[in-house]
Design an enzyme around this catalytic site. Sequence first.
Site, mmCIF file in Angstrom:
data_model
loop_
_atom_site.group_PDB
_atom_site.id
_atom_site.type_symbol
_atom_site.label_atom_id
_atom_site.label_comp_id
_atom_site.label_asym_id
_atom_site.label_seq_id
_atom_site.Cartn_x
_atom_site.Cartn_y
_atom_site.Cartn_z
ATOM 1 N N ASP A 165 11.552 -3.432 3.949
ATOM 2 C CA ASP A 165 11.153 -2.011 4.300
ATOM 3 C C ASP A 165 9.814 -2.004 4.869
ATOM 4 O OD1 ASP A 165 9.627 -2.775 2.093
ATOM 5 O OD2 ASP A 165 10.059 -0.715 0.977
ATOM 6 N N ASP B 144 6.774 -1.337 4.413
ATOM 7 C CA ASP B 144 5.579 -1.923 3.400
ATOM 8 C C ASP B 144 5.848 -3.175 2.862
ATOM 9 O OD1 ASP B 144 7.061 -0.466 1.538
ATOM 10 O OD2 ASP B 144 5.133 -0.268 0.365
ATOM 11 N N SER C 67 6.498 3.976 2.232
ATOM 12 C CA SER C 67 7.737 2.977 1.791
ATOM 13 C C SER C 67 8.854 3.103 2.808
ATOM 14 C CB SER C 67 7.846 3.118 0.349
ATOM 15 O OG SER C 67 8.870 1.990 0.082
#
Length: 589
Positions: free
Chosen positions: A301, A303, A142
């Site tokens: 971000d 992902d 992430s």
Amino acid sequence: MNYLDEYRKWCTSAVFDKDTQNELLTLTDEKEIEDRFYKQLSFGTGGLRGIIGAGTNRMNIYTVGKASQGLADFINTQTKNGSVVIAYDSRRMSKEFALDSALIFAANGIKAYLFESLRPTPELSFAVRELKATAGIVITASHNPPQYNGYKVYWSDGGQIVAPYDKLIIGEVNKIDDYDFIKRIEKEKAEKSGLLKIIGKEIDDKYIAALKNLVLNREVLNIFAKEIKIVYTPLNGTGNLPVRRVLEELGFENVWVVPEQEAPDGNFPTLEYPNPEDKKAFAYALALAKKMDADLVLATDPDADRLGIYAKDTSSGEYMPFTGNMSGLLIAEYELSQKREKGLLPQNPKNGALVTTIVSSKMAYDIAAEYGLTVKEVLTGFKYIGEQIKLFEEAKEKNGGKLDCQKGALEYEFGYEESYGCLVGTHARDKDAVVAVMALCEAAAYYRSKGLTLWDQMQNIYQKYGYYVEDLKSVTLRGAEGAAHIEKIMEQLREEPPKSLGGLRVLAVRDYSLSLRKDCLSGSQNAIELPKSNVLYFELENNGWACVRPSGTEPKIKFYFGVKGKNRKEAEESIRRVQENLIGLANAE
């Protein structure tokens, strides 16, 4: 076996490849060796997350392989025809971990659907549902720093694993005490046998189509979308192609992507921390926005499940940052107001649900009251929001397909959490920054048609519901000593909870590890009907609150705060006092 014995085993056993052993043999710092081997990288309720490298407490093909073998073992206890969808982001080793996992599933007789290249986490959630897979995994850390990677597990409903599956899967992973037990098959053999299938465009098209079906004001977009100027950065992650595609297909013509952060790159060369919560991540985007005179500045971000935004304040010419609470609430207000206007809310609004978390803004309750919705509050983590959608649907099915708020048969209307994540629609069961971009830009076009900017609308929301302000303070405490310090902080606050914070009385203390809420005025106690979790929550007077919890994915302890004031200045002064008071009591620095 102590950490040095484990270290020596990795250095000498034929199970481990030469590159791994050479990496370990170059280590000279005993603290570094201890940190790599003092524990197993724990497979928690969401999966794995850790620093990439050799060792039991690191992300590598052995620890990731153990997770995949354990998941495969569990799937094979549930079905004879299991399948898993696999996605990955731009981080270092993501592609390698994804392929290795696919070959482990195939070796265990489980069909692996592997994306041809990097994809957003929410598309993985969508694909699990679309392909009717048993489970899904996404290789991502992430928003963590570049040295990290992670492994998140999803179940057949498209949501991250929750009870009872989380603990059952953890049990299977923990049974594997020898890396020799991990089964693998060659890629060519897996493809020939039909146990490995590469997927891509067909799922992309269906995902984008599902998002576009959620648009509420197409006529407004047809007129005003081309007027909105947008600067976007994918922060070298997965969002670039899907975000640009959905905006282009909805008529947004003026979209500029930050060139230095456009291409996927796991080293994140312009960033210390690829997190849209961090103002420093916007430095390049804001410079480009000023050059292009943009209305909106957006960042997803790596992902693409979190969205950060800045919006231009035309009165000052400045770009104003939105917290995750602010952007989530703005999207909620837009979606719900338009649904009500168009008659798209349930006939009995109470049968509609706004889902939020215990550490998100309490303004959610005011917005829900405005539109007559039921609020469902869950623990921190979007997986609990996604779980509610499944529970709503199951309750509705039991109720003969009818909505009934008294029986939990609700219709999901919107869900969000303070950490820059929300979900419009039910195409996925996790937060989705791609659909958030779409909804936010649609809102920008709509408010443009009313002569308003998004910053103007945010001020209107505060005027309507009150000046809610929230904040988060994270303290990093690494290694075994850090973990012990975090445990000590939680114990101290449990044993001696504060009577007041920042001049606000503590009205009640919720201890989610005990599932108990204690009223500080009457002394009475009542049960909390949420899963047990290592969380302390302090209810304060005047709509204030504070919360403390160890991070489930990073070596951090997190302090959350929220207050409501007569105006922004009063609220900001109040939250500063609460924050300083609690962190001082915790002695967390």
